[in-house]
Design an enzyme around this catalytic site. Structure first.
Site, PDB file in Angstrom:
ATOM      1  N   ASN A 185     -17.541 -11.815   4.861  1.00 47.65           N
ATOM      2  CA  ASN A 185     -16.086 -11.633   4.840  1.00 47.65           C
ATOM      3  C   ASN A 185     -15.646 -10.847   6.076  1.00 47.65           C
ATOM      4  OD1 ASN A 185     -13.651 -11.857   3.118  1.00 47.65           O
ATOM      5  ND2 ASN A 185     -13.719  -9.623   3.017  1.00 47.65           N
ATOM      6  N   GLU A 199      -7.955 -12.107   1.817  1.00 51.10           N
ATOM      7  CA  GLU A 199      -7.128 -10.890   1.848  1.00 51.10           C
ATOM      8  C   GLU A 199      -5.794 -11.184   2.532  1.00 51.10           C
ATOM      9  OE1 GLU A 199      -9.224  -7.491   3.448  1.00 51.10           O
ATOM     10  OE2 GLU A 199     -11.100  -8.037   2.445  1.00 51.10           O
ATOM     11  N   HIS A 258      -5.488 -11.192   7.688  1.00 53.16           N
ATOM     12  CA  HIS A 258      -4.432 -10.185   7.862  1.00 53.16           C
ATOM     13  C   HIS A 258      -3.660 -10.601   9.115  1.00 53.16           C
ATOM     14  CE1 HIS A 258      -5.920  -7.709   4.655  1.00 53.16           C
ATOM     15  NE2 HIS A 258      -7.134  -7.688   5.182  1.00 53.16           N
ATOM     16  N   ASP A 301      -2.367 -11.485   4.048  1.00 54.10           N
ATOM     17  CA  ASP A 301      -1.017 -10.916   4.140  1.00 54.10           C
ATOM     18  C   ASP A 301      -0.506 -11.209   5.543  1.00 54.10           C
ATOM     19  OD1 ASP A 301      -2.403  -8.846   5.566  1.00 54.10           O
ATOM     20  OD2 ASP A 301      -2.347  -7.510   3.843  1.00 54.10           O
ATOM     21  N   GLU A 329     -17.102  -7.381   7.630  1.00 60.49           N
ATOM     22  CA  GLU A 329     -16.671  -6.899   8.946  1.00 60.49           C
ATOM     23  C   GLU A 329     -17.808  -6.391   9.827  1.00 60.49           C
ATOM     24  OE1 GLU A 329     -13.514  -4.083   8.196  1.00 60.49           O
ATOM     25  OE2 GLU A 329     -12.397  -5.497   6.969  1.00 60.49           O
TER      26      GLU A 329
HETATM   27  O1  G3I Z   1      -8.821   7.862  -3.498  1.00 58.42           O
HETATM   28  C1  G3I Z   1      -8.240   8.738  -2.521  1.00 58.42           C
HETATM   29  C2  G3I Z   1      -7.413   9.787  -3.191  1.00 58.42           C
HETATM   30  O2  G3I Z   1      -8.235  10.604  -3.997  1.00 58.42           O
HETATM   31  C3  G3I Z   1      -6.708  10.604  -2.121  1.00 58.42           C
HETATM   32  O3  G3I Z   1      -5.843  11.510  -2.724  1.00 58.42           O
HETATM   33  C4  G3I Z   1      -5.901   9.697  -1.207  1.00 58.42           C
HETATM   34  C5  G3I Z   1      -5.265  10.494  -0.056  1.00 58.42           C
HETATM   35  O4  G3I Z   1      -4.959   9.686   1.036  1.00 58.42           O
HETATM   36  O5  G3I Z   1      -6.763   8.744  -0.632  1.00 58.42           O
HETATM   37  C6  G3I Z   1      -7.382   7.911  -1.599  1.00 58.42           C
HETATM   38  O6  G3I Z   1      -8.206   7.000  -0.941  1.00 58.42           O
HETATM   39  C7  G3I Z   1      -7.542   5.940  -0.247  1.00 58.42           C
HETATM   40  C8  G3I Z   1      -8.035   4.630  -0.835  1.00 58.42           C
HETATM   41  O7  G3I Z   1      -7.494   3.548  -0.087  1.00 58.42           O
HETATM   42  C9  G3I Z   1      -7.640   4.458  -2.295  1.00 58.42           C
HETATM   43  O8  G3I Z   1      -6.264   4.474  -2.425  1.00 58.42           O
HETATM   44  C10 G3I Z   1      -7.897   6.026   1.221  1.00 58.42           C
HETATM   45  O9  G3I Z   1      -7.306   7.175   1.784  1.00 58.42           O
HETATM   46  C11 G3I Z   1      -7.414   4.800   1.944  1.00 58.42           C
HETATM   47  O10 G3I Z   1      -7.902   4.805   3.273  1.00 58.42           O
HETATM   48  C12 G3I Z   1      -7.921   3.551   1.262  1.00 58.42           C
HETATM   49  O11 G3I Z   1      -7.385   2.429   1.946  1.00 58.42           O
HETATM   50  C13 G3I Z   1      -8.014   1.206   1.652  1.00 58.42           C
HETATM   51  C14 G3I Z   1      -8.647   0.631   2.919  1.00 58.42           C
HETATM   52  O12 G3I Z   1      -9.203  -0.635   2.619  1.00 58.42           O
HETATM   53  C15 G3I Z   1      -9.735   1.517   3.473  1.00 58.42           C
HETATM   54  O13 G3I Z   1     -10.295   0.940   4.607  1.00 58.42           O
HETATM   55  C16 G3I Z   1      -6.957   0.255   1.141  1.00 58.42           C
HETATM   56  O14 G3I Z   1      -6.457   0.723  -0.115  1.00 58.42           O
HETATM   57  C17 G3I Z   1      -7.570  -1.127   0.959  1.00 58.42           C
HETATM   58  O15 G3I Z   1      -6.540  -2.046   0.624  1.00 58.42           O
HETATM   59  C18 G3I Z   1      -8.214  -1.556   2.262  1.00 58.42           C
HETATM   60  O16 G3I Z   1      -8.763  -2.821   2.100  1.00 58.42           O
HETATM   61  C19 G3I Z   1      -9.432  -3.374   3.247  1.00 58.42           C
HETATM   62  C20 G3I Z   1     -10.574  -4.231   2.725  1.00 58.42           C
HETATM   63  O17 G3I Z   1     -11.402  -3.483   1.876  1.00 58.42           O
HETATM   64  C21 G3I Z   1     -11.363  -4.847   3.869  1.00 58.42           C
HETATM   65  N1  G3I Z   1     -10.495  -5.548   4.777  1.00 58.42           N
HETATM   66  C22 G3I Z   1      -9.338  -4.804   5.283  1.00 58.42           C
HETATM   67  C23 G3I Z   1      -8.540  -4.247   4.126  1.00 58.42           C
HETATM   68  C24 G3I Z   1      -7.287  -3.546   4.624  1.00 58.42           C
HETATM   69  O18 G3I Z   1      -7.606  -2.413   5.373  1.00 58.42           O
END
Ligand code: G3I
Length: 410
Positions: free
Chosen positions: A189, A256, A225, A258, A147
């Site tokens: 990516n 990715e 997406h 969806d 990105e």
């Molecule tokens: O690990 C912490 C946890 O300790 C805490 O309690 C909790 C509270 O909200 O947050 C947890 O972290 C989260 C993490 O996912 C793990 O679950 C973050 O808040 C959350 O923002 C994070 O989201 C991820 C996101 O990327 C971040 O940008 C999504 O799971 C993940 O699917 C998403 O994936 C991205 C790709 O990497 C790149 N392309 C877009 C895609 C979708 O956004």
């Protein structure tokens, strides 16, 4: 003959216990059909059973990102990323590794530093050398840079683009990744690079930029997406992938995928449209040899990232919140099945379906008689040429012809 073949292939897959979507994708000439996953989900046994039985590849949703792998300068931690990597190894899944240089989920020691270009170069090189070395031999591919672009094709604002005055951090990252794991495929990516336009053109230029620096780049990952009913045309999908190959990539993938509903709950017409949209992407990848595979960004709505980021939207995946298959599953599997058996891809599920008024019991070319007295659940397959399963639908649903190959309880 083709009908007999399809039936025999599906029967063979089932009796061999092979992952269904993945096995069909492989028989259709792809390397894998995958799903992202994440650490917390792996304690859900019903969830992991489907992950193992349907998919041949996985991508860690979070654990290999910079915030987890190098939370403080020079302090590397792989406990998070290893969870999915180990799951993949134990279950014989291809691992797509994700991701090395990204403006998001970047620890503040990187994003808030006042670096010279030489300092940031060294930081990128050290990060990549350590992380890629740890996973050496385990990653089919790395999303080396994620990105880096704005929608208009300009460089996204980040510590990387600011310090380098543009995109020259990208070749640095690819050189470091190639040195650390010569066998891993190296990808750029991004999202919204599935269709032709300014951002797609800029992504193709990234391939050229890396190659002209003398570094290796193998692939472009189109995150995909997408939104139900707002799909790029088949021609645009094909032209986009070809633009990356013309620029010097040797492969592409949907990394990715969806396709979310912009409002919920989804009507049955919207669920059918979602099936059509998934079928279009699947057909686009099948039509191009260099498209090596499709990864969906988790397979169930239960664990999708979308509702957290786009409240009121979602239901974007092939299985619902209760781990039940949705119409889109049937669309994808029918397109794969047709390609796997050497047939032409069937038309995607259309909104005008033909009602089957009574269940038929036929004998297949293989001589196997369809079971009697069994009931297919809503959204399960209930017919189609070569089908040897239940043809009667559970109450509340009716067996409808989606295409030559598949009828479905809707
Ligand atoms: O690990 C912490 C946890 O300790 C805490 O309690 C909790 C509270 O909200 O947050 C947890 O972290 C989260 C993490 O996912 C793990 O679950 C973050 O808040 C959350 O923002 C994070 O989201 C991820 C996101 O990327 C971040 O940008 C999504 O799971 C993940 O699917 C998403 O994936 C991205 C790709 O990497 C790149 N392309 C877009 C895609 C979708 O956004």
């Amino acid at each position: 003959m083709r009908t007999q073949h399809l039936g025999m292939v599906l029967l063979a897959l089932a009796s061999a216990g092979e992952a269904q979507l993945n096995a069909l994708a492989k028989r259709a000439g792809k390397l894998y059909f995958g799903s992202a996953t994440d650490n917390g989900e792996l304690s859900d046994t019903a969830y992991t059973n489907i992950l193992k039985s349907e998919f041949g590849s996985t991508t860690p949703g979070n654990g290999q990102k910079w915030q987890y792998t190098e939370p403080n300068r020079g302090q590397f931690s792989f406990s998070n990323g290893d969870v999915v990597a180990n799951f993949a190894a134990t279950n014989n899944l291809i691992l797509r590794c994700h991701t090395l240089v990204w403006h998001s989920q970047l620890p503040s020691w990187v994003s808030s530093g006042s670096w010279t270009q030489a300092q940031l170069t060294s930081i990128i090189e050290t990060h990549i050398a350590n992380v890629v070395a740890h996973y050496k031999g385990k990653c089919y591919a790395w999303d080396v840079v994620n990105e880096a672009l704005n929608e208009d094709g300009s460089w996204r604002d980040s510590v990387f683009s600011r310090v380098f005055g543009g995109g020259n951090f990208i070749p640095v990252a690819f050189k470091a990744a190639a040195a650390a794991d010569p066998a891993a495929k190296l990808y750029y990516n991004d999202y919204n690079i599935e269709a032709t336009g300014a951002k797609q053109a800029a992504a193709a230029n990234i391939v050229k930029l890396v190659k002209s620096s003398g570094a290796r780049i193998d692939g472009v990952g189109m995150q995909a997406h997408l939104i139900v009913g707002q799909m790029p045309s088949a021609a645009s999908l094909a032209a986009t992938m070809n633009s990356y190959l013309s620029a010097g990539a040797t492969e592409v993938a949907y990394t990715e995928l969806d396709i979310r509903h912009s409002s919920l709950p989804a009507s049955s017409a919207a669920l059918k449209q979602q099936g059509d949209d998934y079928a279009r992407i699947t057909q686009a990848c099948l039509a191009l040899k260099a498209c090596v595979g499709i990864t969906i960004w988790d397979y169930t709505d239960k664990y999708s990232w979308i509702p957290g980021v786009f409240p009121g939207q979602g239901a974007a995946l092939l299985w619902d919140d209760n781990l039940q298959k949705k119409p889109a599953y049937t669309s994808v599997s029918s397109v794969l099945a047709a390609a796997a058996t050497g047939g032409t891809n069937p038309p995607p599920v259309s909104s005008s379906t033909t009602l089957i008024t009574s269940a038929t019991s036929t004998t297949t070319g293989g001589g196997t008689t369809q079971p009697t007295g069994c009931t297919a659940k809503k959204y399960d397959q209930c017919g189609g040429e070569g089908w040897m399963g239940c043809t009667v639908c559970a109450s509340g649903s009716t067996c409808k012809v989606s295409n030559q190959w598949y009828s479905q309880c809707l």
